[in-house]
Design a protein around this motif. Structure first.
Motif, PDB file in Angstrom:
ATOM      1  N   THR A 183       0.823  -1.212   0.000  1.00  0.00           N
ATOM      2  CA  THR A 183       0.000   0.000   0.000  1.00  0.00           C
ATOM      3  C   THR A 183       0.855   1.259   0.000  1.00  0.00           C
ATOM      4  O   THR A 183       0.334   2.347  -0.201  1.00  0.00           O
ATOM      5  N   GLY A 184       2.146   1.120   0.263  1.00  0.00           N
ATOM      6  CA  GLY A 184       3.031   2.274   0.229  1.00  0.00           C
ATOM      7  C   GLY A 184       3.764   2.583   1.514  1.00  0.00           C
ATOM      8  O   GLY A 184       4.585   3.511   1.564  1.00  0.00           O
ATOM      9  N   PHE A 185       3.496   1.829   2.585  1.00  0.00           N
ATOM     10  CA  PHE A 185       4.215   2.043   3.838  1.00  0.00           C
ATOM     11  C   PHE A 185       5.669   1.594   3.688  1.00  0.00           C
ATOM     12  O   PHE A 185       5.948   0.594   3.013  1.00  0.00           O
ATOM     13  N   ALA A 186       6.569   2.328   4.312  1.00  0.00           N
ATOM     14  CA  ALA A 186       7.980   1.936   4.341  1.00  0.00           C
ATOM     15  C   ALA A 186       8.206   1.117   5.600  1.00  0.00           C
ATOM     16  O   ALA A 186       8.062   1.629   6.720  1.00  0.00           O
ATOM     17  N   ILE A 187       8.539  -0.150   5.426  1.00  0.00           N
ATOM     18  CA  ILE A 187       8.658  -1.068   6.558  1.00  0.00           C
ATOM     19  C   ILE A 187      10.074  -1.630   6.610  1.00  0.00           C
ATOM     20  O   ILE A 187      10.591  -2.142   5.620  1.00  0.00           O
ATOM     21  N   PHE A 188      10.683  -1.499   7.796  1.00  0.00           N
ATOM     22  CA  PHE A 188      12.032  -1.994   7.994  1.00  0.00           C
ATOM     23  C   PHE A 188      12.051  -2.903   9.218  1.00  0.00           C
ATOM     24  O   PHE A 188      11.463  -2.566  10.253  1.00  0.00           O
ATOM     25  N   ALA A 189      12.717  -4.028   9.101  1.00  0.00           N
ATOM     26  CA  ALA A 189      12.862  -4.927  10.245  1.00  0.00           C
ATOM     27  C   ALA A 189      13.991  -4.406  11.129  1.00  0.00           C
ATOM     28  O   ALA A 189      15.133  -4.289  10.691  1.00  0.00           O
ATOM     29  N   LEU A 190      13.655  -4.069  12.372  1.00  0.00           N
ATOM     30  CA  LEU A 190      14.656  -3.591  13.324  1.00  0.00           C
ATOM     31  C   LEU A 190      15.288  -4.742  14.078  1.00  0.00           C
ATOM     32  O   LEU A 190      16.393  -4.612  14.605  1.00  0.00           O
ATOM     33  N   SER A 191      14.566  -5.848  14.168  1.00  0.00           N
ATOM     34  CA  SER A 191      15.113  -7.045  14.805  1.00  0.00           C
ATOM     35  C   SER A 191      14.431  -8.261  14.198  1.00  0.00           C
ATOM     36  O   SER A 191      13.352  -8.147  13.607  1.00  0.00           O
ATOM     37  N   GLU A 192      15.055  -9.410  14.351  1.00  0.00           N
ATOM     38  CA  GLU A 192      14.487 -10.629  13.811  1.00  0.00           C
ATOM     39  C   GLU A 192      14.243 -11.602  14.962  1.00  0.00           C
ATOM     40  O   GLU A 192      14.323 -11.227  16.117  1.00  0.00           O
ATOM     41  N   GLY A 193      13.908 -12.826  14.629  1.00  0.00           N
ATOM     42  CA  GLY A 193      13.634 -13.811  15.668  1.00  0.00           C
ATOM     43  C   GLY A 193      12.168 -14.186  15.689  1.00  0.00           C
ATOM     44  O   GLY A 193      11.433 -13.952  14.729  1.00  0.00           O
ATOM     45  N   LYS A 194      11.738 -14.753  16.811  1.00  0.00           N
ATOM     46  CA  LYS A 194      10.358 -15.241  16.910  1.00  0.00           C
ATOM     47  C   LYS A 194       9.334 -14.113  16.930  1.00  0.00           C
ATOM     48  O   LYS A 194       8.191 -14.308  16.527  1.00  0.00           O
ATOM     49  N   ASN A 195       9.738 -12.943  17.412  1.00  0.00           N
ATOM     50  CA  ASN A 195       8.832 -11.801  17.484  1.00  0.00           C
ATOM     51  C   ASN A 195       9.558 -10.566  16.956  1.00  0.00           C
ATOM     52  O   ASN A 195      10.022  -9.718  17.709  1.00  0.00           O
ATOM     53  N   PRO A 196       9.658 -10.440  15.629  1.00  0.00           N
ATOM     54  CA  PRO A 196      10.427  -9.342  15.053  1.00  0.00           C
ATOM     55  C   PRO A 196       9.826  -7.973  15.376  1.00  0.00           C
ATOM     56  O   PRO A 196       8.623  -7.845  15.601  1.00  0.00           O
ATOM     57  N   ILE A 197      10.679  -6.960  15.385  1.00  0.00           N
ATOM     58  CA  ILE A 197      10.258  -5.584  15.608  1.00  0.00           C
ATOM     59  C   ILE A 197      10.412  -4.824  14.286  1.00  0.00           C
ATOM     60  O   ILE A 197      11.450  -4.908  13.636  1.00  0.00           O
ATOM     61  N   TYR A 198       9.363  -4.097  13.910  1.00  0.00           N
ATOM     62  CA  TYR A 198       9.363  -3.375  12.644  1.00  0.00           C
ATOM     63  C   TYR A 198       9.226  -1.868  12.872  1.00  0.00           C
ATOM     64  O   TYR A 198       8.549  -1.416  13.805  1.00  0.00           O
ATOM     65  N   SER A 199       9.851  -1.114  12.004  1.00  0.00           N
ATOM     66  CA  SER A 199       9.613   0.316  11.879  1.00  0.00           C
ATOM     67  C   SER A 199       8.665   0.502  10.704  1.00  0.00           C
ATOM     68  O   SER A 199       8.917  -0.002   9.605  1.00  0.00           O
ATOM     69  N   VAL A 200       7.562   1.230  10.940  1.00  0.00           N
ATOM     70  CA  VAL A 200       6.554   1.442   9.895  1.00  0.00           C
ATOM     71  C   VAL A 200       6.368   2.941   9.706  1.00  0.00           C
ATOM     72  O   VAL A 200       5.949   3.644  10.626  1.00  0.00           O
ATOM     73  N   LYS A 201       6.696   3.446   8.506  1.00  0.00           N
ATOM     74  CA  LYS A 201       6.562   4.877   8.222  1.00  0.00           C
ATOM     75  C   LYS A 201       5.522   5.115   7.134  1.00  0.00           C
ATOM     76  O   LYS A 201       5.435   4.362   6.172  1.00  0.00           O
ATOM     77  N   PHE A 202       4.733   6.190   7.306  1.00  0.00           N
ATOM     78  CA  PHE A 202       3.728   6.572   6.316  1.00  0.00           C
ATOM     79  C   PHE A 202       3.983   7.964   5.748  1.00  0.00           C
ATOM     80  O   PHE A 202       3.309   8.389   4.815  1.00  0.00           O
ATOM     81  N   ALA A 203       4.965   8.678   6.310  1.00  0.00           N
ATOM     82  CA  ALA A 203       5.256  10.037   5.862  1.00  0.00           C
ATOM     83  C   ALA A 203       6.730  10.334   6.098  1.00  0.00           C
ATOM     84  O   ALA A 203       7.350   9.788   7.019  1.00  0.00           O
ATOM     85  N   ASN A 204       7.253  11.234   5.277  1.00  0.00           N
ATOM     86  CA  ASN A 204       8.674  11.544   5.367  1.00  0.00           C
ATOM     87  C   ASN A 204       9.056  12.178   6.694  1.00  0.00           C
ATOM     88  O   ASN A 204      10.111  11.887   7.251  1.00  0.00           O
ATOM     89  N   ASN A 205       8.206  13.070   7.200  1.00  0.00           N
ATOM     90  CA  ASN A 205       8.568  13.864   8.373  1.00  0.00           C
ATOM     91  C   ASN A 205       7.801  13.472   9.626  1.00  0.00           C
ATOM     92  O   ASN A 205       7.552  14.305  10.487  1.00  0.00           O
ATOM     93  N   HIS A 206       7.414  12.209   9.709  1.00  0.00           N
ATOM     94  CA  HIS A 206       6.713  11.737  10.908  1.00  0.00           C
ATOM     95  C   HIS A 206       7.473  10.539  11.457  1.00  0.00           C
ATOM     96  O   HIS A 206       7.982   9.706  10.704  1.00  0.00           O
ATOM     97  N   HIS A 207       7.560  10.489  12.781  1.00  0.00           N
ATOM     98  CA  HIS A 207       8.312   9.387  13.388  1.00  0.00           C
ATOM     99  C   HIS A 207       7.632   8.054  13.065  1.00  0.00           C
ATOM    100  O   HIS A 207       6.408   7.985  12.899  1.00  0.00           O
TER     101      HIS A 207
END
Length: 210
Positions: free
Chosen positions: A104-128
């Motif tokens: 859909t256009g979200f920028a998703i990055f895996a911050l950690s892997e394993g059984k319960n990965p942590i993701y960074s999900v961004k929808f805008a350039n200037n929003h955390h």
């Protein structure tokens, strides 16, 4: 209300503009109304708006609702909205959820892997980014008080008669796309559920007057 789309990723903006809130039935709008009222009351009194979307495993529907709610709050420039998610137990975000959002256009990055990965999900350039991972509803990552608990699945709604710290408990349940895992229509059904959730949250946040 004028959408705040100056920094929204273009693909997400296009997706939102193609949603059709008129497709929501009157019966469904009545189910959505308590959440709309809660957000409006907080916005009108200039209070922070904390929304904790809760499902059984915090793996599918609760993340889709959390992420779309935060996106729509930004899109309509509604300040001080903080969206969370949790489960009655902790598992992991199901990979098709991340895939659906990325498509859909979200920028998703895996911050950690394993059984319960942590993701960074961004929808805008200037929003955390939204930090997304599976957690219990009472995790230290989530608010302790002054929040609305939105129950996104009937099992969690029935299994949690009381949510500690919640000012309001609002059942807005969705059919689980898990029913189509490992089938030829899996991708289609996850997209369908994401569209439904995004459409309903678009309807809610578009009504908020600030």
């Amino acid at each position: 209300m004028n959408p705040n789309n100056s920094f929204l990723f273009p693909e997400i903006e296009t997706f939102i503009r193609e949603l059709n809130p008129d497709s929501i039935s009157q019966e469904r709008k009545e189910i959505l109304q308590p959440l709309l009222d809660y957000i409006q009351e907080k916005a009108s009194t200039h209070q922070q708006i904390r929304l904790n979307f809760i499902c059984t495993h915090n793996s599918r529907r609760s993340h889709l609702t959390q992420i779309w709610a935060q996106t729509m709050a930004y899109y309509f420039d509604i300040k001080d909205v903080f969206c969370y998610s949790g489960g009655t137990e902790s598992t992991a975000i199901y990979p098709m959820v991340a895939t659906t959002l990325a498509n859909t256009g979200f920028a998703i990055f895996a911050l950690s892997e394993g059984k319960n990965p942590i993701y960074s999900v961004k929808f805008a350039n200037n929003h955390h980014p939204i930090i997304a991972f599976s957690k219990k509803l009472d995790s230290d990552f989530n608010p302790e008080a002054e929040f609305a608990a939105i129950m996104t699945c009937s099992q969690a709604d029935g299994g949690c008669p009381f949510i500690i710290g919640a000012e309001k408990r609002i059942p807005i349940t969705y059919d689980d796309p898990k029913a189509f895992d490992n089938t030829p229509v899996q991708s289609e059904k996850y997209h369908e559920r994401s569209v439904q959730i995004a459409t309903e949250l678009l309807f809610i946040f578009s009504q908020i007057k600030v």
